[in-house]
Motif scaffolding. Structure first.
Motif, PDB file in Angstrom:
ATOM      1  N   GLU A   1     -13.353 -27.614 -38.533  1.00  0.00           N
ATOM      2  CA  GLU A   1     -13.530 -26.965 -39.933  1.00  0.00           C
ATOM      3  C   GLU A   1     -12.805 -25.545 -39.621  1.00  0.00           C
ATOM      4  O   GLU A   1     -13.666 -24.725 -38.723  1.00  0.00           O
TER       5      GLU A   1
ATOM      6  N   ARG B   1     -14.853 -22.144 -38.686  1.00  0.00           N
ATOM      7  CA  ARG B   1     -16.382 -22.402 -38.291  1.00  0.00           C
ATOM      8  C   ARG B   1     -16.686 -22.753 -36.993  1.00  0.00           C
ATOM      9  O   ARG B   1     -17.285 -22.331 -36.439  1.00  0.00           O
ATOM     10  N   ASP B   2     -15.734 -23.870 -36.503  1.00  0.00           N
ATOM     11  CA  ASP B   2     -15.794 -24.367 -35.149  1.00  0.00           C
ATOM     12  C   ASP B   2     -14.529 -24.495 -34.641  1.00  0.00           C
ATOM     13  O   ASP B   2     -14.239 -25.201 -33.547  1.00  0.00           O
TER      14      ASP B   2
ATOM     15  N   SER C   1     -19.460 -17.446 -31.351  1.00  0.00           N
ATOM     16  CA  SER C   1     -19.625 -18.400 -32.555  1.00  0.00           C
ATOM     17  C   SER C   1     -19.029 -19.518 -32.655  1.00  0.00           C
ATOM     18  O   SER C   1     -19.668 -20.622 -32.802  1.00  0.00           O
TER      19      SER C   1
ATOM     20  N   ALA D   1     -20.476 -23.389 -32.082  1.00  0.00           N
ATOM     21  CA  ALA D   1     -20.565 -24.214 -33.281  1.00  0.00           C
ATOM     22  C   ALA D   1     -19.528 -25.676 -32.991  1.00  0.00           C
ATOM     23  O   ALA D   1     -19.814 -26.617 -33.398  1.00  0.00           O
TER      24      ALA D   1
ATOM     25  N   LYS E   1     -20.687 -29.355 -33.198  1.00  0.00           N
ATOM     26  CA  LYS E   1     -20.127 -30.253 -33.921  1.00  0.00           C
ATOM     27  C   LYS E   1     -19.731 -31.670 -33.320  1.00  0.00           C
ATOM     28  O   LYS E   1     -20.121 -32.625 -33.984  1.00  0.00           O
TER      29      LYS E   1
END
Length: 399
Positions: free
Chosen positions: A293, A296-297, A325, A329, A333
């Motif tokens: 994503e 996000r990750d 971060s 993440a 996942k």
């Protein structure tokens, strides 16, 4: 239930899938064994001898035609008292083709690992002879069902997965500001699919403190070293890496760089995320978008955009909090959606379902009439110049 998985032990993603799946299926009462062939006297590659305990190596006369290898493979399948086979499309053309000739009572499961026209053509040829098809990415299933008319009820998506426990002991220490980021390419050293010849251009655009480790082997290693020598500053060629050493290798790097033109769902990408090595990967619709994503990750860039890659890495170099971060993440996942337990449960459900109520498939062909069909032979695209093919692949993903 005993199933033959067509693969030869090697340092690569397909065999890693086998190892993970074998361990995951055991609690379901399914024994998965590899089955592959080599020329007489060759044996397994050095360092892989212990894998002989988990499968059968078929030795074939190297000078004989496909039929000899096919008959010896069939003999090994029958002698092994297997209930079914798993064929990895185009991993080997003889093993792909042989499912059209095996006895009618054997279960047949096809796994499609890539999104190339050649892979799809081969899958289409054998589809009438298999009970079910597994695609490792959503893109692959969409293409086969919508464009190649595969039966939707017998075509599933099961993503490649990793054994989380293998990565639990690897510590990831934050990279202090002032120390350059450590980038890693891990996989087959091949430009057509992996885009490895973009790596030198990417590296020249990065801060002088950044380093790049290139781990693996492949047909374009010499070409890559010619433009980015082993003694070049900031470049480390690590060679092939054993499966058990992959977690520690990933833990020593900050960014997993994947400039591929096309993929299925690469094991190295899933492993990198498990280790918290932040993926910076080509945006391949339905493939990398399936696991990453963006923002996000992991981070995605258009295929071939070396300037964009450098901008991403430079931004992460300046923002270590964001790097951390993304790392955390990425691991979450995989822990939530890409575990061996989930993958194995899905495979077990398909195998049990097919065994209980096998759907009708085409009658097996006589081995005496063995032939290699058009979809398994080299097509016109094979003879296009490499730059033209690479250009077309890039355009395909950008449209």
């Amino acid at each position: 239930m005993k199933i033959a998985y067509f693969v030869l032990p090697h340092l690569g993603g397909t065999y890693t899938v086998f190892r993970n799946l074998r361990a995951g299926l055991a609690p379901h009462g399914i024994e998965l064994c590899w089955l592959g062939f080599v020329p007489v006297g060759q044996g397994l590659a050095p360092g892989l001898e212990r894998e002989a305990a988990f499968g059968t190596l078929v030795e074939v006369p190297s000078q004989d035609d496909d039929r000899v290898a096919a008959r010896l493979m069939e003999k090994a399948i029958l002698a092994g008292a297997f209930d079914g086979v798993v064929v990895n499309v185009l991993s080997d053309r003889i093993q792909t083709n042989i499912v059209r000739y095996l006895p009618a009572d054997l279960l047949r499961l096809m796994v499609v690992h890539n999104i190339t026209p050649g892979t799809y053509a081969a899958a289409e040829v054998i589809q009438p002879h298999v009970h079910a098809t597994v695609c490792v990415s959503q893109r692959c299933r969409d293409d086969l069902v919508k464009r190649h008319h595969f039966p939707a009820m017998r075509t599933s998506v099961i993503a490649n997965a990793v054994a989380i426990d293998a990565f639990s002991a690897t510590d990831r220490s934050p990279r202090p500001i002032g120390q350059g980021l450590r980038l890693l390419f891990l996989g087959r050293i091949e430009d057509a699919s992996k885009g490895v010849l973009w790596l030198p251009d990417i590296l020249t655009r990065l801060p002088a403190s950044s380093t790049l480790t290139i781990a693996g082997e492949g047909p374009d290693l010499r070409r890559l070293k010619a433009v980015m020598p082993e003694d070049a500053p900031r470049v480390i060629y690590a060679g092939p890496v054993a499966a058990q050493a992959v977690p520690a290798l990933l833990a020593r790097h900050d960014i997993f760089l994947m400039p591929s033109r096309y993929e299925g769902l690469p094991m190295a990408l899933v492993e990198a995320m498990t280790a918290g090595c932040v993926p910076v990967a080509s945006r391949i619709r339905g493939v990398t978008e399936m696991i990453i994503e963006h923002g996000r990750d992991g981070l995605l860039f258009p295929v071939g955009d070396t300037v964009g890659v450098a901008e991403i890495v430079r931004a992460l170099d300046k923002d270590r909090a964001r790097l951390g971060s993304l790392s955390a993440a990425a691991r979450r996942k995989v822990e939530g959606a890409f575990t061996v337990e989930r993958m194995a449960a899905d495979y077990a459900a398909i195998l049990r379902g097919v065994a209980a109520d096998p759907p009708p498939i085409a009658a097996p062909l006589p081995m005496d009439a063995w032939s290699m069909p058009r979809g398994l032979r080299a097509g016109l695209r094979t003879f296009l110049p490499r730059p033209v093919k690479n250009w077309l692949r890039g355009i395909r993903e950008r449209l």
